[in-house]
Motif scaffolding. Sequence first.
Motif, PDB file in Angstrom:
ATOM      1  N   GLY A 109       0.800  -1.219   0.000  1.00 25.71           N
ATOM      2  CA  GLY A 109       0.000   0.000   0.000  1.00 25.71           C
ATOM      3  C   GLY A 109       0.831   1.266   0.000  1.00 25.71           C
ATOM      4  N   LYS A 110       2.140   1.136  -0.127  1.00 20.61           N
ATOM      5  CA  LYS A 110       2.992   2.329  -0.079  1.00 20.61           C
ATOM      6  C   LYS A 110       3.864   2.481  -1.324  1.00 20.61           C
ATOM      7  N   MET A 111       3.586   1.689  -2.339  1.00 16.93           N
ATOM      8  CA  MET A 111       4.437   1.675  -3.522  1.00 16.93           C
ATOM      9  C   MET A 111       3.850   2.506  -4.651  1.00 16.93           C
ATOM     10  N   HIS A 112       4.734   3.219  -5.341  1.00 14.11           N
ATOM     11  CA  HIS A 112       4.428   3.954  -6.563  1.00 14.11           C
ATOM     12  C   HIS A 112       5.430   3.475  -7.607  1.00 14.11           C
ATOM     13  N   ALA A 133      -3.652  -3.008  -7.737  1.00 13.42           N
ATOM     14  CA  ALA A 133      -3.992  -1.582  -7.597  1.00 13.42           C
ATOM     15  C   ALA A 133      -2.807  -0.749  -7.115  1.00 13.42           C
ATOM     16  N   ILE A 134      -1.651  -0.999  -7.690  1.00 16.90           N
ATOM     17  CA  ILE A 134      -0.449  -0.229  -7.378  1.00 16.90           C
ATOM     18  C   ILE A 134      -0.406   0.949  -8.347  1.00 16.90           C
ATOM     19  N   PRO A 135      -0.363   2.172  -7.838  1.00 17.13           N
ATOM     20  CA  PRO A 135      -0.287   3.309  -8.759  1.00 17.13           C
ATOM     21  C   PRO A 135       0.957   3.202  -9.639  1.00 17.13           C
ATOM     22  N   ALA A 138       3.980   6.618 -16.276  1.00 15.60           N
ATOM     23  CA  ALA A 138       4.744   6.413 -17.499  1.00 15.60           C
ATOM     24  C   ALA A 138       6.069   7.162 -17.507  1.00 15.60           C
ATOM     25  N   SER A 139       6.243   8.109 -16.573  1.00 15.85           N
ATOM     26  CA  SER A 139       7.490   8.878 -16.544  1.00 15.85           C
ATOM     27  C   SER A 139       7.901   9.147 -15.099  1.00 15.85           C
ATOM     28  N   LEU A 140       9.183   9.379 -14.928  1.00 12.78           N
ATOM     29  CA  LEU A 140       9.688   9.704 -13.590  1.00 12.78           C
ATOM     30  C   LEU A 140       9.080  11.012 -13.090  1.00 12.78           C
ATOM     31  N   ALA A 141       8.873  11.973 -13.969  1.00  9.45           N
ATOM     32  CA  ALA A 141       8.263  13.249 -13.574  1.00  9.45           C
ATOM     33  C   ALA A 141       6.860  13.019 -13.000  1.00  9.45           C
ATOM     34  N   GLU A 142       6.064  12.172 -13.652  1.00 10.55           N
ATOM     35  CA  GLU A 142       4.723  11.838 -13.146  1.00 10.55           C
ATOM     36  C   GLU A 142       4.801  11.172 -11.777  1.00 10.55           C
ATOM     37  N   GLY A 143       5.692  10.188 -11.663  1.00 11.54           N
ATOM     38  CA  GLY A 143       5.865   9.487 -10.396  1.00 11.54           C
ATOM     39  C   GLY A 143       6.306  10.411  -9.279  1.00 11.54           C
ATOM     40  N   LEU A 144       7.198  11.333  -9.596  1.00  8.79           N
ATOM     41  CA  LEU A 144       7.662  12.301  -8.593  1.00  8.79           C
ATOM     42  C   LEU A 144       6.529  13.196  -8.106  1.00  8.79           C
ATOM     43  N   ARG A 145       5.669  13.630  -9.019  1.00  7.11           N
ATOM     44  CA  ARG A 145       4.527  14.454  -8.593  1.00  7.11           C
ATOM     45  C   ARG A 145       3.630  13.676  -7.626  1.00  7.11           C
ATOM     46  N   ALA A 146       3.389  12.413  -7.934  1.00 10.07           N
ATOM     47  CA  ALA A 146       2.528  11.593  -7.075  1.00 10.07           C
ATOM     48  C   ALA A 146       3.176  11.341  -5.720  1.00 10.07           C
ATOM     49  N   VAL A 147       4.458  11.052  -5.722  1.00 11.74           N
ATOM     50  CA  VAL A 147       5.169  10.788  -4.467  1.00 11.74           C
ATOM     51  C   VAL A 147       5.221  12.053  -3.621  1.00 11.74           C
ATOM     52  N   SER A 158      -1.723   7.215  -3.082  1.00  8.55           N
ATOM     53  CA  SER A 158      -2.191   8.417  -3.793  1.00  8.55           C
ATOM     54  C   SER A 158      -3.262   7.981  -4.766  1.00  8.55           C
ATOM     55  N   THR A 159      -3.967   8.927  -5.263  1.00  7.53           N
ATOM     56  CA  THR A 159      -4.925   8.609  -6.315  1.00  7.53           C
ATOM     57  C   THR A 159      -4.208   8.625  -7.635  1.00  7.53           C
ATOM     58  N   ARG A 160      -4.726   7.869  -8.557  1.00  7.53           N
ATOM     59  CA  ARG A 160      -4.077   7.803  -9.883  1.00  7.53           C
ATOM     60  C   ARG A 160      -4.345   9.030 -10.686  1.00  7.53           C
TER      61      ARG A 160
END
Length: 160
Positions: A109-112, A133-135, A138-147, A158-160
């Motif tokens: 539940g803590k993985m992106h 249901a792991i968020p 497609a890009s590191l920039a997207e993942g960084l925003r979510a994290v 986080s929400t997708r």
Amino acid sequence: MIEVLAPRPFDGLAGPKLFLAGSIDNGQAELWQARVAEELADLEVVILNPRRERWEPGWAQSLENPSFVEQVLWELRGLEEADVILMYFAPGSKAPISLLELGLFGRSGKMHVVCPEGFWRKGNVDVVCERYAIPRYASLAEGLRAVRGALLRGCGDSTR
């Protein structure tokens, strides 16, 4: 932001912990962890970075090698104690240990997960993320925003 490189201790450090799982490939993968640390430098977060200052690719991967065992145990403890895990599968890398860690911690539940086109097992990663249901991004920039959002909200999903 405090960045802790393996195998340094991280006991007693204040703030949420972010573990940077993903492509290293014995030091051959891009230095994406430095980008993450730079992007999150303004946050009160402890970044657990498994890249060592001195890694010997020829180290025997064996229980008889104390340096290897120390590294693996540091990573497992970091993954267990992290509030958020950012996993990045770099295009062109193999990341076999990261695939193992995805299996071990995918249900935490803590993985992106960031898995761009070009990662050799992207299909497998996508199916696992979809199934559990792991968020994923497609890009590191997207993942960084979510994290960043997860860390600012006090961690968790986080929400997708």
